[in-house]
Design an enzyme around this catalytic site. Structure first.
Site, PDB file in Angstrom:
ATOM      1  N   LEU A  87      37.462  26.000  27.001  1.00  0.00           N
ATOM      2  CA  LEU A  87      38.206  25.478  25.843  1.00  0.00           C
ATOM      3  C   LEU A  87      37.501  25.864  24.539  1.00  0.00           C
ATOM      4  O   LEU A  87      38.081  26.516  23.692  1.00  0.00           O
ATOM      5  CB  LEU A  87      38.340  23.951  25.994  1.00  0.00           C
ATOM      6  CG  LEU A  87      39.314  23.263  25.038  1.00  0.00           C
ATOM      7  CD1 LEU A  87      40.719  23.822  25.156  1.00  0.00           C
ATOM      8  CD2 LEU A  87      39.326  21.746  25.292  1.00  0.00           C
ATOM      9  N   CYS A 131      36.665  43.161  30.492  1.00  0.00           N
ATOM     10  CA  CYS A 131      37.602  42.066  30.219  1.00  0.00           C
ATOM     11  C   CYS A 131      38.380  42.405  28.956  1.00  0.00           C
ATOM     12  O   CYS A 131      37.833  42.986  28.022  1.00  0.00           O
ATOM     13  CB  CYS A 131      36.824  40.765  30.016  1.00  0.00           C
ATOM     14  SG  CYS A 131      37.906  39.319  29.843  1.00  0.00           S
ATOM     15  N   SER A 141      37.501  29.955  36.775  1.00  0.00           N
ATOM     16  CA  SER A 141      37.356  29.687  35.345  1.00  0.00           C
ATOM     17  C   SER A 141      38.288  30.583  34.549  1.00  0.00           C
ATOM     18  O   SER A 141      38.330  31.793  34.748  1.00  0.00           O
ATOM     19  CB  SER A 141      35.900  29.935  34.934  1.00  0.00           C
ATOM     20  OG  SER A 141      35.714  29.647  33.576  1.00  0.00           O
ATOM     21  N   CYS A 153      28.595  33.492  42.020  1.00  0.00           N
ATOM     22  CA  CYS A 153      29.489  33.708  40.887  1.00  0.00           C
ATOM     23  C   CYS A 153      29.991  35.147  40.979  1.00  0.00           C
ATOM     24  O   CYS A 153      29.182  36.090  40.966  1.00  0.00           O
ATOM     25  CB  CYS A 153      28.693  33.465  39.605  1.00  0.00           C
ATOM     26  SG  CYS A 153      29.621  33.860  38.124  1.00  0.00           S
ATOM     27  N   GLY A 183      35.309  39.223  33.658  1.00  0.00           N
ATOM     28  CA  GLY A 183      36.757  39.339  33.799  1.00  0.00           C
ATOM     29  C   GLY A 183      37.468  38.011  33.683  1.00  0.00           C
ATOM     30  O   GLY A 183      36.843  36.947  33.679  1.00  0.00           O
ATOM     31  N   GLU A 184      38.768  38.076  33.538  1.00  0.00           N
ATOM     32  CA  GLU A 184      39.602  36.876  33.465  1.00  0.00           C
ATOM     33  C   GLU A 184      40.412  36.805  34.764  1.00  0.00           C
ATOM     34  O   GLU A 184      41.340  37.599  34.969  1.00  0.00           O
ATOM     35  CB  GLU A 184      40.518  36.974  32.226  1.00  0.00           C
ATOM     36  CG  GLU A 184      41.643  35.977  32.171  1.00  0.00           C
ATOM     37  CD  GLU A 184      41.238  34.516  32.407  1.00  0.00           C
ATOM     38  OE1 GLU A 184      40.278  34.044  31.795  1.00  0.00           O
ATOM     39  OE2 GLU A 184      41.909  33.861  33.247  1.00  0.00           O
ATOM     40  N   CYS A 189      36.946  37.442  23.644  1.00  0.00           N
ATOM     41  CA  CYS A 189      36.331  36.237  23.062  1.00  0.00           C
ATOM     42  C   CYS A 189      35.106  36.621  22.214  1.00  0.00           C
ATOM     43  O   CYS A 189      34.296  37.457  22.634  1.00  0.00           O
ATOM     44  CB  CYS A 189      35.921  35.255  24.161  1.00  0.00           C
ATOM     45  SG  CYS A 189      37.312  34.709  25.171  1.00  0.00           S
ATOM     46  N   CYS A 246      31.500  36.313  23.735  1.00  0.00           N
ATOM     47  CA  CYS A 246      31.246  36.852  25.067  1.00  0.00           C
ATOM     48  C   CYS A 246      31.004  38.360  25.023  1.00  0.00           C
ATOM     49  O   CYS A 246      31.855  39.115  24.541  1.00  0.00           O
ATOM     50  CB  CYS A 246      32.430  36.521  25.971  1.00  0.00           C
ATOM     51  SG  CYS A 246      32.198  37.072  27.664  1.00  0.00           S
ATOM     52  N   GLU A 259      28.930  42.892  38.584  1.00  0.00           N
ATOM     53  CA  GLU A 259      27.774  42.038  38.783  1.00  0.00           C
ATOM     54  C   GLU A 259      28.147  40.700  39.401  1.00  0.00           C
ATOM     55  O   GLU A 259      29.191  40.133  39.099  1.00  0.00           O
ATOM     56  CB  GLU A 259      27.084  41.799  37.435  1.00  0.00           C
ATOM     57  CG  GLU A 259      25.696  41.314  37.645  1.00  0.00           C
ATOM     58  CD  GLU A 259      24.821  41.529  36.443  1.00  0.00           C
ATOM     59  OE1 GLU A 259      24.992  42.520  35.725  1.00  0.00           O
ATOM     60  OE2 GLU A 259      23.954  40.683  36.242  1.00  0.00           O
ATOM     61  N   ASN A 319      24.413  30.350  24.299  1.00  0.00           N
ATOM     62  CA  ASN A 319      23.283  31.261  24.292  1.00  0.00           C
ATOM     63  C   ASN A 319      23.393  32.083  23.023  1.00  0.00           C
ATOM     64  O   ASN A 319      24.496  32.432  22.617  1.00  0.00           O
ATOM     65  CB  ASN A 319      23.351  32.184  25.504  1.00  0.00           C
ATOM     66  CG  ASN A 319      22.848  31.481  26.735  1.00  0.00           C
ATOM     67  OD1 ASN A 319      21.752  30.955  26.758  1.00  0.00           O
ATOM     68  ND2 ASN A 319      23.684  31.449  27.748  1.00  0.00           N
ATOM     69  N   CYS A 336      27.189  30.009  33.379  1.00  0.00           N
ATOM     70  CA  CYS A 336      27.358  30.365  31.965  1.00  0.00           C
ATOM     71  C   CYS A 336      26.107  30.917  31.311  1.00  0.00           C
ATOM     72  O   CYS A 336      26.146  31.959  30.682  1.00  0.00           O
ATOM     73  CB  CYS A 336      27.825  29.172  31.169  1.00  0.00           C
ATOM     74  SG  CYS A 336      29.542  28.827  31.480  1.00  0.00           S
TER      75      CYS A 336
HETATM   76  N1  SAH Z   1      37.358  34.671  31.753  1.00  0.00           N
HETATM   77  C1  SAH Z   1      36.959  33.451  32.380  1.00  0.00           C
HETATM   78  C2  SAH Z   1      35.720  33.573  33.257  1.00  0.00           C
HETATM   79  C3  SAH Z   1      34.581  34.393  32.762  1.00  0.00           C
HETATM   80  S1  SAH Z   1      33.588  33.733  31.472  1.00  0.00           S
HETATM   81  C4  SAH Z   1      36.793  32.373  31.341  1.00  0.00           C
HETATM   82  O1  SAH Z   1      36.971  32.651  30.169  1.00  0.00           O
HETATM   83  O2  SAH Z   1      36.545  31.241  31.710  1.00  0.00           O
HETATM   84  C5  SAH Z   1      32.716  32.433  32.264  1.00  0.00           C
HETATM   85  C6  SAH Z   1      32.217  31.365  31.285  1.00  0.00           C
HETATM   86  O3  SAH Z   1      31.101  31.857  30.514  1.00  0.00           O
HETATM   87  C7  SAH Z   1      33.290  30.929  30.290  1.00  0.00           C
HETATM   88  O4  SAH Z   1      33.314  29.535  30.149  1.00  0.00           O
HETATM   89  C8  SAH Z   1      32.799  31.605  29.042  1.00  0.00           C
HETATM   90  O5  SAH Z   1      33.361  31.012  27.926  1.00  0.00           O
HETATM   91  C9  SAH Z   1      31.290  31.478  29.175  1.00  0.00           C
HETATM   92  N2  SAH Z   1      30.510  32.295  28.241  1.00  0.00           N
HETATM   93  C10 SAH Z   1      30.781  33.528  27.793  1.00  0.00           C
HETATM   94  N3  SAH Z   1      29.872  33.910  26.869  1.00  0.00           N
HETATM   95  C11 SAH Z   1      28.991  32.891  26.752  1.00  0.00           C
HETATM   96  C12 SAH Z   1      27.832  32.655  25.923  1.00  0.00           C
HETATM   97  N4  SAH Z   1      27.419  33.565  25.077  1.00  0.00           N
HETATM   98  N5  SAH Z   1      27.177  31.476  26.057  1.00  0.00           N
HETATM   99  C13 SAH Z   1      27.599  30.542  26.946  1.00  0.00           C
HETATM  100  N6  SAH Z   1      28.686  30.704  27.730  1.00  0.00           N
HETATM  101  C14 SAH Z   1      29.384  31.855  27.622  1.00  0.00           C
END
Ligand code: SAH
Length: 348
Positions: free
Chosen positions: A213, A110, A189, A103, A157-158, A114, A117, A90, A288, A331
């Site tokens: 972070l 991934c 990111s 984006c 993805g990372e 986290c 996520c 996507e 979210n 995000c």
């Molecule tokens: N793996 C990378 C890029 C993908 S995630 C990373 O971790 O940065 C892109 C952004 O979306 C990251 O900052 C992630 O923490 C955020 N994100 C993921 N789930 C989210 C949520 N439920 N609410 C808000 N931001 C979220």
């Protein structure tokens, strides 16, 4: 079979001159990959026999638009794209006054896991190739009929877990014969793969680094982000300071505010101390609602208090509204995006 859109221009030149063709043919072919084509037959400035010969010997890793979802509210378009092996990824296009920002995803799924996520739920399927990452931007630009001016690698993805392919993509998308997007218009990111942050600093690519972070200390961060067990906060912050020292680029820290988890005055204080004097910016994102994990977004009062605490320490900070007209990156949409993908494709 070699996919020609995964190659850099010089590699492509070697390949094409190896066929006995002049070098400028490589430049012609290279340019086509930024136009969202999916087959050699579309390369109308090449002779038919050459197109035939290319398609017999090489492939193109295409990303073909499968579905488009447009938001009437904020002009955002979300795309589902199909890869050659049937996997679905996507991408999102966001329209701003200064241009279109897209984006892009860097992996199918991934493996970072986290807690907040949704894309972590199904683990990782595979890395995207350089051509597949570029193919997303090219397909979107073709569909929108307007030049893309900014790219954020903030999709599924990372990116630093797919390092070599992402670097190759960055070189190709920056190439004047390709999409010609300046490094300063590209953000990457990461959840904090420290070794790769040091590598990236040495690449001499002045892209913007965003670091997810989300917590100021190891106790909280390790609960939210398993990667923190390998690369704890102090090591991550040290890598970020080194990144700014080498590149002279400001780091953008993403910090999702989760109700009662990481949004207290104490955490705001800890965060301020860690970032003191660093060339950086903090993006506070009221999380979210993540139904899968039971994590909730912080109430507005606490968001305000958190922000003010950082401001008192002279740290650059903005609050990103989760959805709406002021979406700075993806995000807020990402969450929905992952959810949509899950519901529609079942691969997350
Ligand atoms: N793996 C990378 C890029 C993908 S995630 C990373 O971790 O940065 C892109 C952004 O979306 C990251 O900052 C992630 O923490 C955020 N994100 C993921 N789930 C989210 C949520 N439920 N609410 C808000 N931001 C979220």
């Amino acid at each position: 079979m070699i996919s020609l859109n995964d190659l850099t221009l010089s590699e492509l030149e070697n390949e094409i001159t190896g066929l006995g063709e002049p070098k400028f043919r490589a430049a012609q072919i290279f340019s086509w990959f930024s136009k969202g084509i999916s087959g050699f037959d579309e390369m109308s400035d090449l002779s038919k026999p050459l197109r035939q010969r290319l398609s017999e010997n090489y492939g193109i890793r295409a990303a073909v638009i499968e579905k488009k979802l447009s938001s009437a509210k904020d002009g955002t378009d979300k795309y589902l794209l199909r890869l050659g092996d049937g996997n679905i990824i996507e991408s999102v296009a966001m329209k701003y006054k200064h241009g279109i920002s897209v984006c892009l995803s860097t992996q199918v799924g991934c493996r970072m896991g986290c807690a907040f996520c949704a894309s972590a739920l199904g683990g990782s399927v595979r890395n995207l190739s350089p051509g597949e990452i570029l193919g997303q931007a090219a397909a979107l630009q073709r569909d929108l009929g307007e030049r893309i001016s900014n790219i954020v690698l903030m999709g599924i993805g990372e990116p630093l877990d797919n390092y070599e392919n992402v670097i190759r993509f960055l070189k190709n998308v920056n190439n004047p014969l390709g999409m010609n997007i300046g490094y300063r218009h590209i953000s990457l990111s990461t959840c904090g793969l420290v070794d790769r942050i040091y590598d990236l600093a040495k690449e001499n690519m002045p892209i913007t680094l965003s670091v997810s972070l989300h917590a100021p200390n190891d106790e909280i961060r390790s609960k939210l982000m398993p990667i923190n067990k390998k690369y704890p906060v102090a090591k991550l912050i040290a890598a970020c300071r080194e990144y700014t020292r080498i590149t002279n680029r400001r780091i953008s820290f993403e910090y999702i505010l989760i109700d009662g988890v990481n949004d207290g005055e104490t955490q705001a204080g800890e965060l301020s101390e860690s970032l003191l004097g660093m060339l950086c910016h903090v993006n506070l994102i009221p999380a979210n609602p993540v139904t899968e994990s039971g994590l909730k977004k912080s109430p507005p009062k606490r968001v305000e208090a958190f922000k003010n605490r950082l401001l008192r320490h002279r740290i650059n900070v903005t609050v990103r509204r989760a959805l709406g007209t002021d979406i700075d990156a993806s995000c807020g949409q990402l969450r929905r995006k992952h959810k949509n993908a899950q519901q529609q494709q079942g691969w997350c």
